[in-house]
Design an enzyme around this catalytic site. Structure first.
Site, short mmCIF file in Angstrom:
data_model
loop_
_atom_site.label_atom_id
_atom_site.label_comp_id
_atom_site.label_asym_id
_atom_site.label_seq_id
_atom_site.Cartn_x
_atom_site.Cartn_y
_atom_site.Cartn_z
N ASP A 3 -0.59 -0.97 10.86
CA ASP A 3 -0.99 -0.19 9.85
C ASP A 3 -2.47 -0.32 9.80
O ASP A 3 -2.89 -0.39 8.57
CB ASP A 3 -0.08 -0.51 8.51
CG ASP A 3 -0.16 0.62 7.20
OD1 ASP A 3 -0.55 1.63 7.58
OD2 ASP A 3 -0.16 0.37 6.26
N GLY A 32 -6.15 -2.52 -7.84
CA GLY A 32 -5.77 -1.31 -6.93
C GLY A 32 -4.35 -1.52 -6.65
O GLY A 32 -3.74 -2.51 -6.85
N GLY A 50 1.81 -2.86 -2.14
CA GLY A 50 2.00 -3.45 -3.48
C GLY A 50 0.78 -3.43 -4.47
O GLY A 50 -0.06 -2.35 -4.32
#
Length: 966
Positions: free
Chosen positions: A788, A663, A668
């Site tokens: 986040d 992924g 990143g």
């Protein structure tokens, strides 16, 4: 003439008498049939004595049965008998004289239809179906003119609320608490007809709209509970007409606005007031604080301003005062608690100043004293040492000075003492040894001096101990090793000297050990390597000698930096540029030379063999060259490990190839790496610095900032937070080695169709994420803000238990300028709290908002930003347009889930709506969210906690006091 008509009167009387006898006889004959129906359809030990088939049985002697003089049943009370099955229809066809029907606290079949025949019971006065968990719609009660008591609480009724109830003018008790599956409805003006009503309990039953002014006509009311609904507008001043009112509960109506009516102060019988978690503004009326019988005043999570009225200090009855999370200023009343039996005080998160009230626990009953995050000054009163009943004493983040009273440190029942972030001075009292129940002691960031008393070891229930950033001196007492339950020991930033005691190796539960920035000398005990899992920091001391080999191999070398006399033992098999190799004795040197020659010969032979193999395997040359590059690059990495895991760092680097990518995210690329041991880990390669021309000094600064964040993350231990095994860093690249989550992330599970998540699993995920965030917000000091929260940062293990990932990373990546999916701030569009978008200042309430968006994803199955919402719409705005009607609410729910889950999903949606309020102060804390979600556990689900009581009693305090200040 009268004598002439006399025979007709006699005949008429005789006819009526016989008719009544015949009716009574007929009814009496029908009664056995209904007892047989109940015996055949209901199950439970309580009915085992009902002998319904014996002709001579007197039914009036049955459990729960009462009859009149003619043998006709008038009362049927089967409450709390643990009955199951189906209650028969048509009870009043068999018992026409029935006055009382109570079936509460049983386990009747949810689809029972008997309720539809209840309105035929025209003589019924008392109807109680509480906690039977019935489903279906409610009947029209308009014909039940005799009804005095109706209790339908804790059920699953659907459809419209029966407004006909408000025409039953003899009604005295009305309870529809906890019916969250009803359609939204408004309290009508006709409520004013219920002038005999003493109890109106309508908590969590989908009330919305304004509270009608006509409610002021209910002058017999003793208890008014409208909490947990969608009420809006201002509280009508007409409530001040309810002269008999004792309990006023309006909390968790987050659209209530305006000020608290002064007129409430007219209610001289009022004992309990709770209007928490709303949008109230203005000051607290003095008239309320002067109420002569006030026991409970809870106004937390509002936007109240001004000072706390001094009259509150004169109260002789006040037990619970909870005003936290407002904007209150000024001083606490100096005589607060001096005349009243205070149980709990929480005024945290305000702007209060001045001294602490000296006599708050004069009654000897105080359990909770919480004044965190204010501006209190002065010293801690000596009188607090007499508060023998205290369980939690939290005064952190104020401006307190002076010494710590001996008595405070020896409270026999206290579990948490939090004195952190003040300016307290003097020694730690030796009396700490008498605090046998103490589990958490926070004294960091003060000016405390002297030695750590060895009596501390008597507090054997200690789990967390933080004495960092003080002026403590002397040795670390060896007796600390007796604190076997300790999982956090932070002594950083003091003047501690002498050696590290070997006894610390006894702390097998230890997760965090920070002794950095002291004056410690001597060797590091070898047996400290037995501590698992380990997060150690011994940096910036005067330690000497070899670093234990196991700690070097665990990647913990950095934890010993700034100890110039430490060295790497030869047996470590490698060296670290930051530490020299330890010098060996002369005899060992000669032996080492022999070994060096043998190793050199072996390497030479091995080199020849390798050269030969490389010639024969030229087709693999590119791979081998890549290996050499990796091997050389390995030595440019700083490595920091946080958990014991068996892997060679080179293994990790060699596995960062395209075929292992699972992924890409905003922070990143993620690789799946299977180690030689068979264990699988996830490696996240963080985006590198985008500006290739950036000065090396800037890169080093950013990497240092990231390293600081990562070290904090590595110390975290929680079942719902992804475990960080290790961190590799260089100027050009940073790697995070995590535990691997086989079921990927929540975004993929919800939106890519890889798996179908039923509501029970989704609810489990929501609770787990909330618990993880609550840990970050409330169990760590200082709190960690994720910044986040989104479904891609929620990973799922093999059992779909959630793990929160990437917390704290976002703000550093924003500085690196590479996070492609984030905005100018850390965070992701669609999940950002409105105030964060305007101010760029992150708070824990920003995380709460983002969690609310994730919860909406789980409930609706929709993405946070989707074209189906229309132009400029997101999931929060879309949901807000749907909640005014039952149909709209149903429309928001994920159509892929079963019909039976709808009610539970609506309960969870109410939590999501609270979390995404535009006003940060209205949003609940994550600890409160956890409790709300547990309360919304799907029916038949695990018993995660007991149901909270809807009223404040003497023996308990609010959820906040008992659960959120941990």
């Amino acid at each position: 003439m009268r004598l002439k008509n006399f025979p007709f009167f006699v005949l008429f009387f005789f006819f009526c008498f016989n008719s009544n006898q015949s009716w009574g006889l007929m009814s009496s004959n029908q009664q056995p049939q209904f007892f047989k129906l109940m015996k055949n359809s209901l199950f439970g030990d309580a009915l085992s004595t009902w002998n319904v088939y014996d002709v001579g049985t007197n039914y009036c002697n049955f459990t729960g049965v009462r009859c009149d003089g003619q043998g006709l049943v008038t009362d049927l009370d089967l409450s709390g008998l643990s009955l199951s099955g189906i209650f028969p229809d048509g009870v009043c066809s068999y018992f026409p004289n029935l006055r009382v029907l109570r079936l509460s606290h049983n386990h009747l079949n949810k689809s029972s239809s008997f309720l539809n025949t209840i309105p035929n019971c025209s003589l019924l006065r008392d109807l109680n179906m509480s906690s039977v968990y019935l489903k279906g719609t409610l009947p029209d009660f308009s014909q039940m003119k005799s009804l005095r008591v109706i209790d339908m609480s804790w059920n699953h009724f659907t459809g419209s609320f029966p407004l006909s109830i408000f025409n039953l003018t003899d009604l005295e008790y009305l309870n529809f608490n906890e019916n969250p599956e009803l359609d939204l409805w408004t309290l009508p003006d006709s409520v004013s007809k219920l002038t005999k009503l003493t109890h109106m309990l309508l908590m969590t039953c989908m009330l919305h709209g304004n509270i009608p002014r006509s409610i002021g006509n209910l002058t017999s009311l003793v208890d008014l509970e409208l909490s947990g609904n969608f009420l809006s507008g201002e509280i009508p001043k007409e409530i001040g007409n309810l002269s008999n009112l004792r309990q006023l509960e309006l909390y968790y109506n987050y659209h209530l606005t305006g000020s608290i009516p002064e007129e409430i102060g007219n209610l001289k019988n009022l004992t309990d007031i709770d209007i928490s978690v709303s949008r109230l503004t203005g000051s607290i009326p003095d008239s309320i604080c002067s109420l002569p019988n006030l026991r409970v005043l809870q106004l937390y999570n509002n936007s109240l301003t001004g000072e706390i009225p001094k009259s509150l200090g004169n109260s002789k009855t006040l037990k619970i005062l909870s005003l936290y999370d407002n904007y209150l200023t000024g001083e606490l009343p100096p005589n607060l608690g001096s005349s009243s039996p205070m149980i709990a005080l929480d005024v945290s998160e305000n702007r209060l100043s001045g001294p602490l009230p000296a006599h708050v626990c004069k009654s000897g009953k105080l359990l909770y004293f919480l004044v965190l995050q204010n501006r209190f000054t002065g010293s801690i009163p000596e009188t607090y040492g007499s508060c023998k009943t205290l369980i939690r004493f939290r005064v952190a983040s104020n401006r307190l000075v002076g010494t710590i009273p001996q008595g405070v440190m020896s409270l026999p029942h206290v579990s948490i003492i939090d004195l952190a972030y003040n300016s307290l001075s003097g020694p730690i009292p030796n009396a700490i040894g008498n605090a046998w129940n103490l589990s958490e002691l926070f004294m960091q960031s003060n000016r405390i001096s002297g030695v750590i008393p060895h009596e501390l070891s008597h507090s054997t229930n200690l789990v967390k101990l933080d004495l960092s950033n003080n002026q403590l001196s002397g040795p670390i007492p060896s007796e600390v090793g007796r604190l076997r339950k300790l999982n956090l020991l932070v002594l950083q930033g003091n003047h501690l000297d002498s050696s590290i005691p070997d006894s610390l190796s006894n702390l097998k539960s230890l997760n965090v050990l920070d002794l950095s920035s002291n004056l410690l000398t001597g060797r590091i005990p070898e047996n400290l390597s037995e501590l698992l899992p380990t997060s150690i920091n011994f940096s910036s001391n005067r330690l000497s000698g070899p670093i234990p080999v196991s700690l070097i191999r665990g990647g913990l070398v950095e934890s010993f930096s700034d100890n110039p006399n430490l060295c790497i033992p030869p047996t470590a098999g490698s060296s670290d540029l930051k530490f020299p190799m330890c010098q060996e004795p002369h005899g060992k040197k000669k032996l080492s030379s022999i070994w060096a020659i043998l190793v050199s010969v072996f390497i030479l032979v091995l080199g020849v063999i390798m050269f030969y193999l490389r010639q024969r395997m030229s087709k693999n040359r590119a791979v081998i060259e890549q290996d050499e590059t990796l091997a050389s690059s390995f030595f440019s990495y700083d490595v920091k490990s946080f958990h014991r895991i068996s892997f060679d760092q080179r293994e990790i680097l060699e596995s960062l190839v395209d075929k292992n990518i699972v992924g890409h995210g905003g922070s990143g690329t993620v690789y799946r790496v299977e180690l030689k041991s068979g264990e699988v880990v996830a490696v996240k390669k963080l985006w590198s610095q985008s500006n290739k021309d950036s000065a090396s000094e800037d890169k080093m600064h950013l990497n240092k900032e990231l390293k600081t964040e990562v070290e904090t993350l590595g110390s975290i231990r929680h079942k719902n937070i992804v475990k960080l095994f290790s961190y590799f860093s260089s100027l050009d690249c940073s790697l995070l080695v995590y535990e691997y989550m086989p079921n990927g992330n929540l975004w993929d599970a919800l939106h890519k169709g890889f798996v179908h998540l039923e509501w029970r699993t989704r609810h489990q995920i929501a609770v787990g994420v909330a618990q993880g965030l609550a840990y970050l917000h409330h169990d760590l000091s200082p709190p960690i803000i994720h910044r986040d929260i989104k479904s891609t940062n929620i990973l799922l293990d093999v059992n779909y238990q959630p793990k929160v990932a990437d917390f704290g990373i976002a703000k550093v990546l924003q500085a690196r300028g590479k996070d492609s999916t984030t905005t100018v701030m850390a965070g992701t569009y669609g999940y950002l709290a409105p105030e964060y978008a305007y101010s760029s200042k992150a708070t824990i309430k920003c995380d709460v908002y983002s969690f609310g968006v994730v919860l909406m994803e789980l409930i609706t199955g929709k993405k946070p930003v989707d074209s189906c919402f229309g132009e400029n719409k997101n999931i929060v705005n879309w949901v807000s347009t749907k909640i005014d009607t039952k149909e709209g609410l149903i429309e928001t729910l994920d159509k892929r889930l079963s019909e039976s889950s709808k009610a539970d999903m609506i309960n969870a949606l109410r939590v999501a709506i609270r979390c995404t309020s535009r006003t940060p102060t209205i949003r609940p804390t994550m600890n409160e969210v956890v409790q709300l979600l547990i309360d919304a556990t799907p029916q038949g689900g695990p018993d995660m906690t007991s149901k909270p009581t809807t009223k404040i009693k003497d023996s308990i305090v609010s959820d906040h006091l008992t659960q959120t200040r941990l």
